[in-house]
Design an enzyme around this catalytic site. Sequence first.
Site, PDB file in Angstrom:
ATOM      1  N   LYS A   1       0.888  -1.228  -0.128  1.00  0.00           N
ATOM      2  CA  LYS A   1      -0.146  -0.009  -0.001  1.00  0.00           C
ATOM      3  C   LYS A   1       0.931   1.248   0.092  1.00  0.00           C
ATOM      4  O   LYS A   1       1.868   1.189   0.533  1.00  0.00           O
ATOM      5  CB  LYS A   1      -0.865   0.090   1.302  1.00  0.00           C
ATOM      6  CG  LYS A   1      -1.760   1.195   1.619  1.00  0.00           C
ATOM      7  CD  LYS A   1      -2.794   1.048   2.615  1.00  0.00           C
ATOM      8  CE  LYS A   1      -1.718   1.734   3.934  1.00  0.00           C
ATOM      9  NZ  LYS A   1      -1.836   3.269   3.724  1.00  0.00           N
ATOM     10  N   SER A   2       0.591   2.118  -0.786  1.00  0.00           N
ATOM     11  CA  SER A   2       1.219   3.365  -0.755  1.00  0.00           C
ATOM     12  C   SER A   2       0.611   4.601   0.169  1.00  0.00           C
ATOM     13  O   SER A   2      -0.894   4.263   0.049  1.00  0.00           O
ATOM     14  CB  SER A   2       1.710   4.243  -2.109  1.00  0.00           C
ATOM     15  OG  SER A   2       0.376   4.575  -2.555  1.00  0.00           O
ATOM     16  N   ARG A   3       1.091   5.402   0.525  1.00  0.00           N
ATOM     17  CA  ARG A   3       0.433   6.618   1.209  1.00  0.00           C
ATOM     18  C   ARG A   3       0.257   7.709   0.381  1.00  0.00           C
ATOM     19  O   ARG A   3       0.827   7.795  -0.583  1.00  0.00           O
ATOM     20  CB  ARG A   3       1.315   7.258   2.536  1.00  0.00           C
ATOM     21  CG  ARG A   3       1.814   6.143   3.426  1.00  0.00           C
ATOM     22  CD  ARG A   3       0.518   5.949   4.381  1.00  0.00           C
ATOM     23  NE  ARG A   3       0.877   4.769   5.106  1.00  0.00           N
ATOM     24  CZ  ARG A   3      -0.126   3.710   5.657  1.00  0.00           C
ATOM     25  NH1 ARG A   3      -1.181   4.150   5.404  1.00  0.00           N
ATOM     26  NH2 ARG A   3       0.302   2.780   6.392  1.00  0.00           N
ATOM     27  N   LEU A   4      -1.133   8.113   0.869  1.00  0.00           N
ATOM     28  CA  LEU A   4      -1.634   9.136  -0.301  1.00  0.00           C
ATOM     29  C   LEU A   4      -0.434  10.269  -0.522  1.00  0.00           C
ATOM     30  O   LEU A   4      -0.552  10.786  -1.677  1.00  0.00           O
ATOM     31  CB  LEU A   4      -2.663   9.807   0.373  1.00  0.00           C
ATOM     32  CG  LEU A   4      -3.527  10.808  -0.492  1.00  0.00           C
ATOM     33  CD1 LEU A   4      -4.127   9.924  -1.637  1.00  0.00           C
ATOM     34  CD2 LEU A   4      -4.413  11.524   0.082  1.00  0.00           C
TER      35      LEU A   4
END
Length: 718
Positions: free
Chosen positions: A658-661
């Site tokens: 998951k990447s951070r916004l």
Amino acid sequence: MGSEAETVTLRKPRFLCLHGFRTSGEILKTQVTMKWPESVTRKLDLVYLDAPFPCQGKSDVEGIFDPPYYEWFQFNKEFTEYTNFDECLAYIEDYMIKNGPFDGLLGFSQGAILSAGLPGLQAQGLTFTKVPKIKFLIIVGGAKFRAASLADKAYSTPIQCPSLHFLDPVVIHHPKGHTIPRLDEKGLQIMESFLERIQKMAFLTPIPSLSIRAFCTKPSAKMADRAVQIQNPDSISYLTQREAAEIDEILMGPLGFSVDQLMELAGLSVAASIAERVLAICGPGNNGGDGLVAARHLYHFGYKPSVCYPKRTPKPLYSGLVTQLESLSVPFLSVEDLPLDLSKDFDILVDAMFGFSFHGIPRPPFDDLIQRLVSLRDHDQTHQKSPVIVSIDIPSGWHVEEGDIGGEGIKPDMLVSLTAPKLCAKKFCGPQHFLGGRFVPPSVADKYKLRLPPYPGTSMCVRIGKAPKIDISALRENYISPELLEEQVEADPIDQFCKWFDDAVAASLKEPNAMALSTAGKDGKPSSRMVLLKGVDKDGFVWYTNYDSRKAHDLSDNPHASLLFYWDGLNRQVRVEGSVQRVSDEESEQYFHSRPRGSQIGAIVSKQSTVVPGRHVLLQQHKELEEKFSDGSLIPKPKHWGGYRLKPELFEFWQGQKSRLHDRAADQNILSILRVDVILCLVVNLVIKLNVMSDLSLQYSPHEINGQQVWKIERLAP
Ligand SMILES: NC(=O)C1=CN([C@@H]2O[C@H](COP(=O)(O)OP(=O)(O)OC[C@H]3O[C@@H](n4cnc5c(N)ncnc54)[C@H](OP(=O)(O)O)[C@@H]3O)[C@@H](O)[C@H]2O)[C@H](O)CC1
Ligand SMILES: [K+]
């Protein structure tokens, strides 16, 4: 099929329990629970109702049981004239309509008089015309109606349905007089055989209006019919405020759900629809509870929720939810702690302030909180980044049926309706409308004539309304997985592979041993196909095939290949490259004979990659061989069949992350952070969420150190 029989037996016979004169449902419940063993009560679904009229005189149980006391109807000294009798019947019938269906009546004393008389009156069409036929009776300490007009009708024929009487001398004799008796050994036997009989009778044929199939089976044809119409969002049912509250009551009453359960499902549906740095703003009611549950699920999904819960409800359900979040160190922020401008700290705001019980205008501090959400829209106009607003069930502050009356309310980007959308949702024009109601049984859907969409796969939410246009090139899965760190992986890639393979097996993934095998022949042109891994150890990866196949020809020209395992659901992929050799004939032989005989014959018949005149030819050959070897004799391994072993020279382990916004390009529109699996899975049959991916890859390649071959682990750029 079997599943129907299985599900119908799940239901216990449901009895409406009518208490004695000047007592109460609670008192009858206490007596039954105290006196009958759990082995009996657990087989019955007993619902205790209070009589309609408060006690008009002295109760016989005063000093024994606490008031309040009630009576079903009144009568003269001789028991020949009754007052309020019709009102009493209407009251019971109304209760049965709203909370039914019931299978039978259990009555004590005055309740028993009623219970014994009602089937006869119902059979004559004189009462209980709007509820299903009473199928069973349990009568304790009953008597007959003495009013002649009533007795004639009620007892014109003997009781037709199975009934158990505790009144001497009918079935269970007991010496304790006018009370709920304890069951002696014989009484218990009679009771148990009665229960067995009614259980079978009731549930070999399910009650049409209370089908419980939808809990655990595929959508029925009826559901599918509904689904077809759902192509047009206008054809979905919308609920009024009253209907929404009623359905809630039905789910939590006769259908046996608890509020905790439904809230859990509601919160999960919401969490499944959203992602990222989230602030859940929770109100004092169940809508707020949904927000708390959603925050917990989001935490476990790998996101960073915070909660603002200014009016805490001191009930155990809510304090439990708060404790659960606190134990996860989810921050609770007071209204004062919150920045005036919510856009800086949060990507998503979950509006869980008010649901379908909202009325009037918002009181403090929610008026201010709502205002802060409203003012975020000004950001849109100035093209600043603005958090996405996700409203649960109702955009807070909107009229439940009329919507945003003054036009100055919250304008959520996403609405997650629960059970079925409420009327105000018709006015919702945001781009994302989801429904999370995968718990509505067909009995409720039928009763309210609800047209509800089918839910795809195992999804807890389904998109309703038109999907916004999507830039397919921007589609990315937002993977939420443990990190893949050099210091945590095994030194030996085969061990690492086995670890991940075990994870794939434990996750019940379908065919975790399926791998894409890529080969290239003399011409250098690569070709890939799926094959099944049949063994892995320090010597390499083994599979079996036809030595006349294209891959076999490729491998004899160019003994190098690449294997690719992709474990969707774990967001993992492993690439293995190396040189390939045939396994020994002995090894192939051994494996061949371990296969089912049908597969052994199949291997003889199949001349892979060659043109055959038709399927019938293969079938005919198969049949002939089956006959030939029907005596159980050894089926010889064909020469053209055997195994290969790839000796690995390079591994790459890939873990989707998951990447951070904040890693993303600033101008991403909200689609990039909202899950849109539903529409897309129809197209590509994959669960796809929109996000930027920063996957992690580790490569193992052989190196020589001090004359020794070791595996070197290197991180690859995503
Ligand atoms: N089956 C389902 O769909 C389920 C849905 N769930 C969720 O529950 C809500 C409905 O929950 P409920 O508790 O009935 O009501 P609300 O959450 O809407 O809020 C009630 C509280 O709000 C207060 N209130 C009402 N109006 C105002 C106002 N103008 N200003 C301030 N406060 C207000 C109200 O207080 P009162 O004193 O006014 O009564 C209550 O404290 C539904 O929408 C779903 O989100 C369930 O989780 C499970 C099943
Ligand atoms: K809400």
